[in-house]
Write a protein that holds these residues in place. Structure first.
Motif, PDB file in Angstrom:
ATOM      1  N   GLU A   1       0.679 -42.561 -53.090  1.00 39.10           N
ATOM      2  CA  GLU A   1      -0.579 -43.125 -53.574  1.00 39.10           C
ATOM      3  C   GLU A   1      -1.505 -42.097 -54.194  1.00 39.10           C
ATOM      4  OE1 GLU A   1      -1.723 -41.304 -49.782  1.00 39.10           O
ATOM      5  OE2 GLU A   1       0.003 -42.432 -50.485  1.00 39.10           O
ATOM      6  N   VAL A   2      -1.214 -40.802 -54.019  1.00 42.35           N
ATOM      7  CA  VAL A   2      -2.144 -39.757 -54.457  1.00 42.35           C
ATOM      8  C   VAL A   2      -2.501 -39.880 -55.943  1.00 42.35           C
ATOM      9  CG1 VAL A   2      -2.429 -37.258 -54.782  1.00 42.35           C
ATOM     10  CG2 VAL A   2      -1.530 -38.158 -52.614  1.00 42.35           C
TER      11      VAL A   2
ATOM     12  N   ALA B   1       9.664 -44.040 -46.310  1.00 42.03           N
ATOM     13  CA  ALA B   1       8.798 -44.216 -47.485  1.00 42.03           C
ATOM     14  C   ALA B   1       8.171 -42.885 -47.889  1.00 42.03           C
ATOM     15  CB  ALA B   1       7.707 -45.231 -47.178  1.00 42.03           C
ATOM     16  N   ASN B   2       7.776 -42.769 -49.146  1.00 42.45           N
ATOM     17  CA  ASN B   2       7.059 -41.598 -49.643  1.00 42.45           C
ATOM     18  C   ASN B   2       5.592 -41.733 -49.271  1.00 42.45           C
ATOM     19  OD1 ASN B   2       5.857 -39.530 -51.036  1.00 42.45           O
ATOM     20  ND2 ASN B   2       6.441 -40.246 -53.072  1.00 42.45           N
TER      21      ASN B   2
ATOM     22  N   CYS C   1       2.096 -34.663 -45.709  1.00 41.20           N
ATOM     23  CA  CYS C   1       3.510 -34.534 -46.041  1.00 41.20           C
ATOM     24  C   CYS C   1       4.094 -35.858 -46.515  1.00 41.20           C
ATOM     25  CB  CYS C   1       4.266 -34.026 -44.809  1.00 41.20           C
ATOM     26  SG  CYS C   1       6.050 -33.869 -45.040  1.00 41.20           S
ATOM     27  N   SER C   2       4.898 -35.808 -47.557  1.00 40.64           N
ATOM     28  CA  SER C   2       5.495 -37.025 -48.105  1.00 40.64           C
ATOM     29  C   SER C   2       6.473 -37.671 -47.138  1.00 40.64           C
ATOM     30  CB  SER C   2       6.210 -36.712 -49.424  1.00 40.64           C
ATOM     31  OG  SER C   2       7.296 -35.812 -49.214  1.00 40.64           O
ATOM     32  N   HIS C   3       6.940 -36.931 -46.152  1.00 39.56           N
ATOM     33  CA  HIS C   3       7.907 -37.493 -45.204  1.00 39.56           C
ATOM     34  C   HIS C   3       7.246 -38.486 -44.257  1.00 39.56           C
ATOM     35  CE1 HIS C   3      10.278 -37.006 -41.271  1.00 39.56           C
ATOM     36  NE2 HIS C   3      10.997 -37.810 -42.048  1.00 39.56           N
ATOM     37  N   LEU C   4       6.292 -38.017 -43.442  1.00 38.01           N
ATOM     38  CA  LEU C   4       5.596 -38.911 -42.514  1.00 38.01           C
ATOM     39  C   LEU C   4       4.123 -38.556 -42.393  1.00 38.01           C
ATOM     40  CD1 LEU C   4       8.117 -39.525 -39.567  1.00 38.01           C
ATOM     41  CD2 LEU C   4       7.298 -41.183 -41.251  1.00 38.01           C
TER      42      LEU C   4
ATOM     43  N   THR D   1      12.246 -36.324 -48.707  1.00 34.10           N
ATOM     44  CA  THR D   1      13.078 -36.558 -49.883  1.00 34.10           C
ATOM     45  C   THR D   1      12.260 -36.599 -51.168  1.00 34.10           C
ATOM     46  OG1 THR D   1      12.915 -38.962 -49.564  1.00 34.10           O
ATOM     47  CG2 THR D   1      14.782 -37.839 -48.532  1.00 34.10           C
ATOM     48  N   ALA D   2      10.936 -36.603 -51.056  1.00 32.52           N
ATOM     49  CA  ALA D   2      10.061 -36.643 -52.233  1.00 32.52           C
ATOM     50  C   ALA D   2       9.188 -35.392 -52.249  1.00 32.52           C
ATOM     51  CB  ALA D   2       9.178 -37.885 -52.213  1.00 32.52           C
ATOM     52  N   PRO D   3       8.900 -34.844 -53.426  1.00 34.49           N
ATOM     53  CA  PRO D   3       8.024 -33.669 -53.507  1.00 34.49           C
ATOM     54  C   PRO D   3       6.574 -34.032 -53.238  1.00 34.49           C
ATOM     55  CG  PRO D   3       8.609 -34.428 -55.700  1.00 34.49           C
ATOM     56  CD  PRO D   3       9.399 -35.266 -54.735  1.00 34.49           C
ATOM     57  N   GLN D   4       5.762 -32.997 -53.037  1.00 41.34           N
ATOM     58  CA  GLN D   4       4.321 -33.187 -52.861  1.00 41.34           C
ATOM     59  C   GLN D   4       3.615 -33.208 -54.211  1.00 41.34           C
ATOM     60  OE1 GLN D   4       4.350 -34.131 -49.415  1.00 41.34           O
ATOM     61  NE2 GLN D   4       2.275 -33.376 -49.711  1.00 41.34           N
TER      62      GLN D   4
END
Length: 324
Positions: free
Chosen positions: A184-185, A179-180, A234-237, A273-276
């Motif tokens: 939620e930011v 999941a990204n 981090c968007s990863h974990l 897989t998702a940007p910040q």
């Protein structure tokens, strides 16, 4: 444990208790760590990010498993009809051919997860390996003229696939694997500018952590006096980017090695897989202010991004044992 008005006890069902126990069971950790090192050591090069799904914006493994699962399910339907064993066997073969690449994609994702997620992931892999073995036996039976045995082992294989799918769903939806973790930011940070500190509070070239509307923010002061700011988790974990390394305009996550461009948050390298989410910055009366940028990065591969990857390191981060 609470009770319903009629007196029946309410609580966690048996399946969830078993899955939670699996997450906490550390007996296979030595095997998991050895397998993790092996997967990380595979000489995949740029193909590793392709297998993570960085090009797609989310993990590619769930997409790839549709071929073997769909083929085997279709074979099971044909096996319920007399005289369709040959067509069912063809579908079994297609599923077996597609299972290898799907498993490889799953393995590179699995190797960059938390311990609890990898424990469930190992059980997921064992179930799927059993399914592949059963379908392999089914294909052999069909080719050698034992259609009844082929159908029986095929249905056993489908049962194993169902168990593996249930475990995969637990990883994806309960443990948030893939999941990204920065999604939620934009829904939490309010509109407008937010003051985060005086200019002199931020050392040049070093990551600093501040908070905006309960969202951690990474702030880096550049040598020319400008500032860059990204969502800090981090968007990863949800690794702490403020504890990572900064080099050549990028920040490297200390947990699993994802690399993000400071100017706009683009994920230069996976496993993310998702940007910040990125923030615009300005200095007013000696204070730094940030405002969430409501549009994402526009240039996925800037010139020289290979150098940025090299500068931030080529090895994956180790397992830090953080809970998801």
């Amino acid at each position: 444990m609470s009770k319903k008005p009629g007196g029946r006890r309410m609580g966690q069902n048996r399946m969830l208790r078993l899955l939670d126990a699996l997450e906490r069971d550390s007996r296979a950790d030595a095997v998991i760590d050895a397998l993790t090192r092996g997967v990380r050591a595979l000489p995949l090069g740029r193909a590793r990010d392709a297998l993570h799904g960085r090009w797609l914006g989310h993990p590619v493994h769930p997409l790839m498993v549709q071929v073997p699962i769909g083929s085997w399910m279709s074979a099971a339907v044909l096996d319920l009809r007399p005289g369709r064993s040959r067509e069912a066997g063809l579908l079994v073969g297609v599923g077996l051919a597609a299972a290898g690449p799907a498993a490889l994609a799953g393995a590179v994702d699995w190797a960059e997860l938390h311990s609890e997620q990898r424990r469930v992931g190992l059980a997921h892999a064992v179930a799927n390996a059993a399914a592949v073995a059963l379908y392999g036996a089914s294909l052999v039976c069909r080719v050698t003229g034992r259609a009844g045995a082929g159908r029986a082992t095929g249905f056993l294989g489908l049962t194993a696939v169902g168990l593996g799918g249930m475990l995969g769903g637990h990883m994806a939806y309960r443990q948030a694997s893939g999941a990204n973790h920065a999604e939620e930011v934009p829904h939490v940070v309010g509109e407008g500018w937010h003051r985060i500190g005086a200019v002199e509070e931020f050392p040049t070239g070093r990551p600093a952590r501040r908070t905006v509307d309960d969202v951690p923010v990474l702030v880096v002061r550049e040598p020319d006096g400008s500032f860059n700011a990204l969502a800090e988790r981090c968007s990863h974990l949800a690794g702490p980017l403020s504890e990572g390394s900064v080099a050549d305009g990028c920040v490297r996550c200390p947990w699993h090695g994802s690399v993000f461009r400071l100017s706009d948050g683009w994920n230069v390298r996976g496993p993310a897989t998702a940007p910040q989410p990125a923030f615009d910055t300005r200095v007013v009366d000696g204070y730094v202010e940030v405002s969430l940028r409501r549009q994402g990065p526009t240039t996925p591969e800037p010139a020289g991004h290979e150098a940025a990857e090299a500068a931030t390191g080529t090895e994956r981060g180790g397992d830090h044992g953080h809970s998801a």
